[in-house]
Design an enzyme around this catalytic site. Structure first.
Site, PDB file in Angstrom:
ATOM      1  N   ASP A 155       0.843  -1.199   0.000  1.00  0.00           N
ATOM      2  CA  ASP A 155       0.000   0.000   0.000  1.00  0.00           C
ATOM      3  C   ASP A 155       0.877   1.248   0.000  1.00  0.00           C
ATOM      4  OD1 ASP A 155      -2.418   1.749   0.737  1.00  0.00           O
ATOM      5  OD2 ASP A 155      -3.275  -0.255   0.861  1.00  0.00           O
ATOM      6  N   ASP A 212      14.137   2.130   0.254  1.00  0.00           N
ATOM      7  CA  ASP A 212      14.779   2.105   1.558  1.00  0.00           C
ATOM      8  C   ASP A 212      13.955   1.232   2.499  1.00  0.00           C
ATOM      9  OD1 ASP A 212      12.672   3.669   2.786  1.00  0.00           O
ATOM     10  OD2 ASP A 212      13.594   5.465   1.969  1.00  0.00           O
ATOM     11  N   ASN A 216     -14.492  -0.611  -6.797  1.00  0.00           N
ATOM     12  CA  ASN A 216     -15.567   0.287  -6.385  1.00  0.00           C
ATOM     13  C   ASN A 216     -16.343   0.890  -7.547  1.00  0.00           C
ATOM     14  OD1 ASN A 216     -14.797  -0.011  -3.645  1.00  0.00           O
ATOM     15  ND2 ASN A 216     -13.169   1.473  -3.958  1.00  0.00           N
ATOM     16  N   SER A 233     -11.349  -1.343  -0.409  1.00  0.00           N
ATOM     17  CA  SER A 233      -9.986  -1.356   0.146  1.00  0.00           C
ATOM     18  C   SER A 233      -9.995  -1.745   1.613  1.00  0.00           C
ATOM     19  CB  SER A 233      -9.342   0.029   0.013  1.00  0.00           C
ATOM     20  OG  SER A 233      -8.847   0.259  -1.267  1.00  0.00           O
TER      21      SER A 233
END
Length: 400
Positions: A171, A194, A290, A353
Site C-alpha cells: 500500500d 529504503d 468500487n 480497500s
C-alpha cells in the site's frame, strides 16, 4: 465514477497513432479500458520511457539491450527486467520490437495501478478528537465498531489473536508509531528504495496504507503487520514495484498478502509474482473494486490465485459502490470503517480497500491455530447474490 471521456479529433496524425497503438499492443496482452479504473484525470496508463521484459531461458539480456539500444534499470526476477528506452523510442514501439525478438518471452508496459478509493473519489474523514489508546477497549469507535461486532471479534479473540502469523500490506506505507501496531515485521519502501515504508506526501491517498493495516491489526491483534510501500500518496504505483513487493513478502515469510488496489488490464509480471506466492502457500487477498459493476479489476480477477472481497454495509447489504458478481469470493464490512490514521489519529473511510483487510486478518486468525485458510470461506454468512460465499465471520471460522 466517471468513465474516461474520449474526444474526437480530426487529422491523419491521430488516426495513424491510433493504428500503431492497436497493432503494438495486440501481442500477448491487450490494454482494456474497463469502467472508471481508467480515469480522465490519469495522465498515463503506464510509465513512460521504460517497459518490463522477460527473457527466454538461456538468453542474455545484455545482448538484447546492446542490440536494441536499451538499458537495464532493474532486475525483478531471474529472467524479468525493467528496461529503459532511449530518447525517441516510445513504449508501443519498444514493445513491438521486443515481442518480435526470439530471445524475449514477453514484454509489456510498466503499468500504473491505482488504489481503489481514488476511483471512488472517497476521502478519509479524520477524527479530530484526542483519544487515549487502551488495547481492546479504547478508542471504542475502533474496537467496538459495527464491523468488529459483525465479525464477532471479541469472541474470536478468546480463541486466538493471530500470534505467529505475518500479514503483508502492499500500500502507501504506514505510520509505524501508531499505537494500534503492536507487532511489526520488517518491511520495505519500493518507491524510495529504503527500509522505512512510512506514509509520505499529502496526496488524496495519504493514510490509506495506515488505515488498511489498522484493520488487519484490529482483527488479528497479535499478528505481525509487514508494511510494503509500493504506492505514493497520490494513490498510484508501478507494476514493477508491486511485483517486487509480492516477491519480497513471500520470501520474508508472510502467510497472507493484502492488496487493496487494482488495474484495468492484467499484468503478466504481476500474475507471475502472484503464481509464485500462491505456490509457496501464501493467501492472496484483493479488493473487488468500487465501480458498482460486475467487471473485476486485476488482480481480483485472478480467481486461480486471489480471494476477491466485496464491501457490505452495517445491515449486511452490498455497498452501493462495491463491485459484485461471480468473481467475488467473500464480502466484508466496507462502509464508514474506523481505523488508524497517520499521526496517531483515527479516521472513517469507505470502500472495498477496507473490506479486504477484514478477510486478511481473519485468515491470520485461522492460520494461527493450525486450521486451513478455506475455513474462512466455508463459514462465511451468505448475504446475497454476487457477494461470494458470504460475509466473513471470524468467530465462526475459528469455532465451527
Amino acid at each position: 465514477m466517471n468513465r474516461q471521456k474520449v474526444q474526437k479529433r480530426n487529422g491523419w496524425g491521430i488516426l495513424l497513432w491510433s493504428l500503431i497503438l492497436i497493432v503494438c499492443l495486440s501481442g500477448p496482452f491487450s490494454l482494456v479500458f474497463q469502467g472508471s479504473w481508467v480515469r480522465a484525470q490519469s495522465d498515463t496508463l503506464y510509465r513512460q520511457g521504460e517497459v518490463l521484459c522477460k527473457m527466454r531461458p538461456g538468453q542474455d539480456v545484455k545482448v538484447l539491450v546492446q542490440r536494441l539500444g536499451l538499458s537495464v534499470l532493474d532486475q525483478l526476477e531471474a529472467n524479468t527486467f525493467r528496461l529503459g528506452l532511449p530518447v525517441g523510442l516510445t513504449v508501443p514501439q519498444a514493445l513491438a520490437l521486443l515481442n518480435a525478438d526470439p530471445s524475449v518471452e514477453w514484454a509489456e508496459p510498466n503499468f500504473l495501478l491505482r488504489l481503489s478509493q481514488l476511483d471512488q473519489r472517497s476521502q478519509a474523514f479524520v477524527d479530530q478528537r484526542s483519544q487515549a489508546f487502551v488495547d481492546g477497549y479504547s478508542p471504542a469507535d475502533y474496537f467496538d465498531q459495527y464491523a468488529a461486532r459483525l465479525l464477532r471479534l471479541a469472541r474470536a479473540h478468546e480463541i486466538t489473536r493471530g500470534g505467529g502469523i505475518t500479514v503483508a500490506v502492499i500500500d502507501t506505507g504506514i505510520d509505524p508509531m501508531h499505537p494500534v501496531f503492536t507487532t511489526l515485521a520488517e518491511g520495505y519502501d519500493f518507491v524510495d528504495q529504503d527500509r522505512a515504508p512510512t506514509e509520505q506526501g499529502n496526496g488524496p491517498a495519504y493514510g490509506h496504507g495506515t488505515m488498511v493495516a489498522g484493520i488487519v491489526a484490529l482483527v488479528a491483534r497479535d499478528a505481525a503487520v509487514m508494511p510494503l510501500r509500493a504506492f505514493t500518496s497520490d494513490g498510484v504505483g508501478a507494476a514493477s514495484d508491486v511485483v517486487k513487493a509480492i516477491r519480497f513478502a513471500t520470501r520474508q515469510g508472510a502467510q497472507v498478502i493484502n492488496m487493496s488496489f487494482g488495474l484495468s488490464t492484467p499484468s503478466r509480471a504481476i500474475r507471475e509474482a502472484l503464481a509464485f506466492a500462491a505456490q509457496q502457500g501464501v493467501v492472496l487477498v484483493a479488493s473487488a473494486g468500487n465501480n458498482g459493476s460486475t467487471t473485476p479489476p486485476f488482480p481480483a480477477s485472478e480467481d486461480a490465485f486471489v480471494w476477491a472481497v466485496a464491501a457490505t454495509d452495517p445491515k449486511d447489504r452490498r455497498a452501493d459502490f462495491s463491485n459484485y458478481g461471480s468473481f467475488v469470493d467473500l464480502c466484508a464490512p466496507g462502509v464508514s470503517i474506523y481505523s488508524a490514521y497517520p499521526g496517531g489519529r483515527y479516521a472513517w473511510w469507505s470502500g472495498t480497500s477496507f473490506s479486504a483487510p477484514f478477510v486478511s486478518g481473519t485468515v491470520a486468525l485461522v492460520l494461527s491455530i493450525g486450521l486451513e485458510a478455506d475455513r474462512v470461506m466455508r463459514t462465511a454468512i451468505y448475504v446475497g447474490s454476487g457477494l461470494g460465499r458470504g460475509r466473513v465471520d471470524a468467530w465462526a471460522a475459528l469455532s465451527r
